[in-house]
Write a protein that holds these residues in place. Structure first.
Motif, PDB file in Angstrom:
ATOM      1  N   TRP A 112      -0.119 -19.816  -9.713  1.00  0.00           N
ATOM      2  CA  TRP A 112       1.106 -19.369  -9.065  1.00  0.00           C
ATOM      3  C   TRP A 112       1.088 -17.860  -8.829  1.00  0.00           C
ATOM      4  O   TRP A 112       0.627 -17.086  -9.651  1.00  0.00           O
ATOM      5  N   ARG A 113       1.639 -17.463  -7.697  1.00  0.00           N
ATOM      6  CA  ARG A 113       1.811 -16.054  -7.365  1.00  0.00           C
ATOM      7  C   ARG A 113       3.298 -15.769  -7.229  1.00  0.00           C
ATOM      8  O   ARG A 113       4.102 -16.682  -7.001  1.00  0.00           O
ATOM      9  N   ASN A 114       3.671 -14.508  -7.366  1.00  0.00           N
ATOM     10  CA  ASN A 114       5.074 -14.116  -7.347  1.00  0.00           C
ATOM     11  C   ASN A 114       5.403 -13.432  -6.021  1.00  0.00           C
ATOM     12  O   ASN A 114       4.902 -12.341  -5.735  1.00  0.00           O
ATOM     13  N   ALA A 115       6.261 -14.055  -5.222  1.00  0.00           N
ATOM     14  CA  ALA A 115       6.622 -13.495  -3.922  1.00  0.00           C
ATOM     15  C   ALA A 115       7.428 -12.210  -4.046  1.00  0.00           C
ATOM     16  O   ALA A 115       7.535 -11.444  -3.080  1.00  0.00           O
ATOM     17  N   ASN A 116       8.016 -11.952  -5.231  1.00  0.00           N
ATOM     18  CA  ASN A 116       8.765 -10.711  -5.435  1.00  0.00           C
ATOM     19  C   ASN A 116       7.858  -9.493  -5.499  1.00  0.00           C
ATOM     20  O   ASN A 116       8.311  -8.371  -5.284  1.00  0.00           O
ATOM     21  N   ASP A 117       6.589  -9.709  -5.808  1.00  0.00           N
ATOM     22  CA  ASP A 117       5.626  -8.622  -5.907  1.00  0.00           C
ATOM     23  C   ASP A 117       5.006  -8.405  -4.524  1.00  0.00           C
ATOM     24  O   ASP A 117       4.366  -9.296  -3.978  1.00  0.00           O
ATOM     25  N   VAL A 118       5.216  -7.216  -3.957  1.00  0.00           N
ATOM     26  CA  VAL A 118       4.734  -6.958  -2.600  1.00  0.00           C
ATOM     27  C   VAL A 118       3.221  -7.112  -2.510  1.00  0.00           C
ATOM     28  O   VAL A 118       2.682  -7.405  -1.436  1.00  0.00           O
ATOM     29  N   ARG A 119       2.517  -6.939  -3.631  1.00  0.00           N
ATOM     30  CA  ARG A 119       1.058  -7.091  -3.616  1.00  0.00           C
ATOM     31  C   ARG A 119       0.648  -8.554  -3.452  1.00  0.00           C
ATOM     32  O   ARG A 119      -0.507  -8.842  -3.103  1.00  0.00           O
ATOM     33  N   SER A 120       1.543  -9.465  -3.710  1.00  0.00           N
ATOM     34  CA  SER A 120       1.234 -10.891  -3.537  1.00  0.00           C
ATOM     35  C   SER A 120       2.289 -11.571  -2.662  1.00  0.00           C
ATOM     36  O   SER A 120       2.614 -12.732  -2.853  1.00  0.00           O
ATOM     37  N   ALA A 121       2.817 -10.820  -1.700  1.00  0.00           N
ATOM     38  CA  ALA A 121       3.852 -11.350  -0.815  1.00  0.00           C
ATOM     39  C   ALA A 121       3.315 -12.519   0.011  1.00  0.00           C
ATOM     40  O   ALA A 121       2.120 -12.594   0.317  1.00  0.00           O
ATOM     41  N   ILE A 122       4.211 -13.421   0.379  1.00  0.00           N
ATOM     42  CA  ILE A 122       3.860 -14.509   1.287  1.00  0.00           C
ATOM     43  C   ILE A 122       3.555 -13.911   2.657  1.00  0.00           C
ATOM     44  O   ILE A 122       4.312 -13.085   3.168  1.00  0.00           O
ATOM     45  N   THR A 123       2.445 -14.317   3.255  1.00  0.00           N
ATOM     46  CA  THR A 123       2.063 -13.779   4.560  1.00  0.00           C
ATOM     47  C   THR A 123       2.012 -14.890   5.601  1.00  0.00           C
ATOM     48  O   THR A 123       1.904 -16.068   5.273  1.00  0.00           O
ATOM     49  N   TRP A 124       2.084 -14.479   6.859  1.00  0.00           N
ATOM     50  CA  TRP A 124       2.014 -15.401   7.988  1.00  0.00           C
ATOM     51  C   TRP A 124       0.958 -14.878   8.952  1.00  0.00           C
ATOM     52  O   TRP A 124       1.096 -13.771   9.478  1.00  0.00           O
ATOM     53  N   TRP A 125      -0.092 -15.668   9.175  1.00  0.00           N
ATOM     54  CA  TRP A 125      -1.199 -15.300  10.071  1.00  0.00           C
ATOM     55  C   TRP A 125      -1.917 -14.031   9.611  1.00  0.00           C
ATOM     56  O   TRP A 125      -2.679 -13.442  10.366  1.00  0.00           O
ATOM     57  N   GLY A 126      -1.670 -13.551   8.393  1.00  0.00           N
ATOM     58  CA  GLY A 126      -2.246 -12.289   7.965  1.00  0.00           C
ATOM     59  C   GLY A 126      -1.619 -11.098   8.666  1.00  0.00           C
ATOM     60  O   GLY A 126      -2.041  -9.956   8.481  1.00  0.00           O
ATOM     61  N   ARG A 127      -0.574 -11.356   9.447  1.00  0.00           N
ATOM     62  CA  ARG A 127       0.041 -10.314  10.284  1.00  0.00           C
ATOM     63  C   ARG A 127       1.414  -9.896   9.760  1.00  0.00           C
ATOM     64  O   ARG A 127       1.786  -8.723   9.814  1.00  0.00           O
ATOM     65  N   TYR A 128       2.169 -10.874   9.259  1.00  0.00           N
ATOM     66  CA  TYR A 128       3.518 -10.616   8.753  1.00  0.00           C
ATOM     67  C   TYR A 128       3.562 -10.906   7.257  1.00  0.00           C
ATOM     68  O   TYR A 128       2.785 -11.706   6.738  1.00  0.00           O
ATOM     69  N   GLU A 129       4.517 -10.283   6.565  1.00  0.00           N
ATOM     70  CA  GLU A 129       4.726 -10.560   5.149  1.00  0.00           C
ATOM     71  C   GLU A 129       6.227 -10.658   4.873  1.00  0.00           C
ATOM     72  O   GLU A 129       7.039 -10.017   5.547  1.00  0.00           O
ATOM     73  N   LEU A 130       6.574 -11.464   3.874  1.00  0.00           N
ATOM     74  CA  LEU A 130       7.959 -11.720   3.510  1.00  0.00           C
ATOM     75  C   LEU A 130       8.319 -10.820   2.331  1.00  0.00           C
ATOM     76  O   LEU A 130       7.719 -10.924   1.260  1.00  0.00           O
ATOM     77  N   VAL A 131       9.294  -9.935   2.546  1.00  0.00           N
ATOM     78  CA  VAL A 131       9.629  -8.922   1.535  1.00  0.00           C
ATOM     79  C   VAL A 131      11.144  -8.748   1.442  1.00  0.00           C
ATOM     80  O   VAL A 131      11.890  -9.172   2.321  1.00  0.00           O
ATOM     81  N   ARG A 132      11.572  -8.107   0.354  1.00  0.00           N
ATOM     82  CA  ARG A 132      12.973  -7.720   0.203  1.00  0.00           C
ATOM     83  C   ARG A 132      13.119  -6.283   0.665  1.00  0.00           C
ATOM     84  O   ARG A 132      12.397  -5.404   0.222  1.00  0.00           O
ATOM     85  N   GLU A 133      14.077  -6.052   1.586  1.00  0.00           N
ATOM     86  CA  GLU A 133      14.293  -4.721   2.152  1.00  0.00           C
ATOM     87  C   GLU A 133      15.785  -4.405   2.156  1.00  0.00           C
ATOM     88  O   GLU A 133      16.619  -5.302   2.321  1.00  0.00           O
ATOM     89  N   PRO A 134      16.155  -3.118   1.966  1.00  0.00           N
ATOM     90  CA  PRO A 134      17.570  -2.731   2.056  1.00  0.00           C
ATOM     91  C   PRO A 134      18.131  -3.037   3.439  1.00  0.00           C
ATOM     92  O   PRO A 134      17.427  -2.930   4.447  1.00  0.00           O
TER      93      PRO A 134
END
Length: 270
Positions: A112-134
């Motif tokens: 398991w990886r943690n999506a809360n950690d930007v170093r292991s964020a969920i990615t799409w096509w290697g182009r986009y990543e899912l992150v928490r932002e203000p």
């Protein structure tokens, strides 16, 4: 990770797959924002996708409804969700198995990886990543609408990966100094990029950077690449889904596309 599954005892599980990229990205975002932050992901050939899904269902009971999953979470048990979507230009599918925090006897079977950690964020096509932002105050007010529903100051969103942003800036610099049609192609790809909040901000930054570069190198106005006047928004829509078995059957039959229509084209790499 590429996982080839055999024929599990749970055969018969046939998950629904959204028919557009935006819908698939939205479903991932919604589940992660609801606490499904632990994940594993990979690719699977179309002819083995149903077996893979059945195996995960056998292990983690993926078919439970919202009420059942809510009860499990209240008891401190982990609940799971599986997302799949065709990989552009192939007959493979990308898959993401998500889970919430909690107990389960088979958790050690996955890395398991943690999506809360930007170093292991969920990615799409290697182009986009899912992150928490203000979320800027002005945008929170817009999201709140007339009812004034409180909006969290930090929310999940998709964005271009930092490496991709750096590559596109370098591409813009190079193409402004050595004009050819690639710069127009990049602008076209940005104009159809999925309109998530942070991606819109990044597209605006890249448009501004392009303007700066063209002015710096004194490109005559008539020869400059025109920047679109609007930036694409992603708005909630009814999500259409088809059974995974339908997609697999289309792939085996050699259909040219996974779905009858595509919502927007694959953005080319810069």
């Amino acid at each position: 990770m590429t996982l080839h599954a055999g024929s599990p005892a749970g055969a018969g599980y046939d998950p629904l797959v959204p028919t557009t990229v935006t819908a698939a990205m939205r479903l991932l975002l919604l589940d992660v924002s609801r606490g499904y932050t632990q994940y594993v992901s990979g690719t699977v050939p179309a002819d083995r996708a149903l077996a893979l899904s059945a195996r995960f269902h056998e292990r983690y009971d993926l078919a439970g409804d919202k009420v059942q999953k809510s009860r499990r979470r209240a008891k401190g048990q982990a609940v799971f969700a599986l997302h799949l979507f065709p990989q552009a230009g192939t007959t493979d599918l990308n898959w993401w198995l998500l889970r919430t925090e909690g107990d389960h006897p088979l958790l050690t079977m996955e890395r398991w990886r943690n999506a809360n950690d930007v170093r292991s964020a969920i990615t799409w096509w290697g182009r986009y990543e899912l992150v928490r932002e203000p979320v800027p105050v002005a945008h929170r007010k817009k999201l709140a609408g007339p009812a004034g529903k409180p909006i969290k100051p930090v929310m999940w969103t998709w964005r271009f990966r930092r490496q991709v942003m750096d590559e596109m800036r370098a591409h813009i610099r190079h193409c402004v100094q050595h004009p050819d049609d690639r710069l127009r192609q990049l602008v076209r790809s940005l104009s159809v990029a999925p309109g998530w909040r942070q991606i819109r901000t990044q597209v605006k930054q890249l448009y501004f950077y392009l303007d700066q570069q063209q002015a710096q190198y004194r490109i005559p106005p008539g020869q400059r690449v025109q920047i679109p006047s609007t930036i694409r928004w992603t708005t909630p829509r009814t999500v259409q889904r088809v059974p995974l078995s339908v997609l697999c059957r289309r792939a085996v039959q050699g259909q040219e596309s996974w779905f009858p229509q595509s919502e927007w084209p694959t953005s080319p790499k810069s």
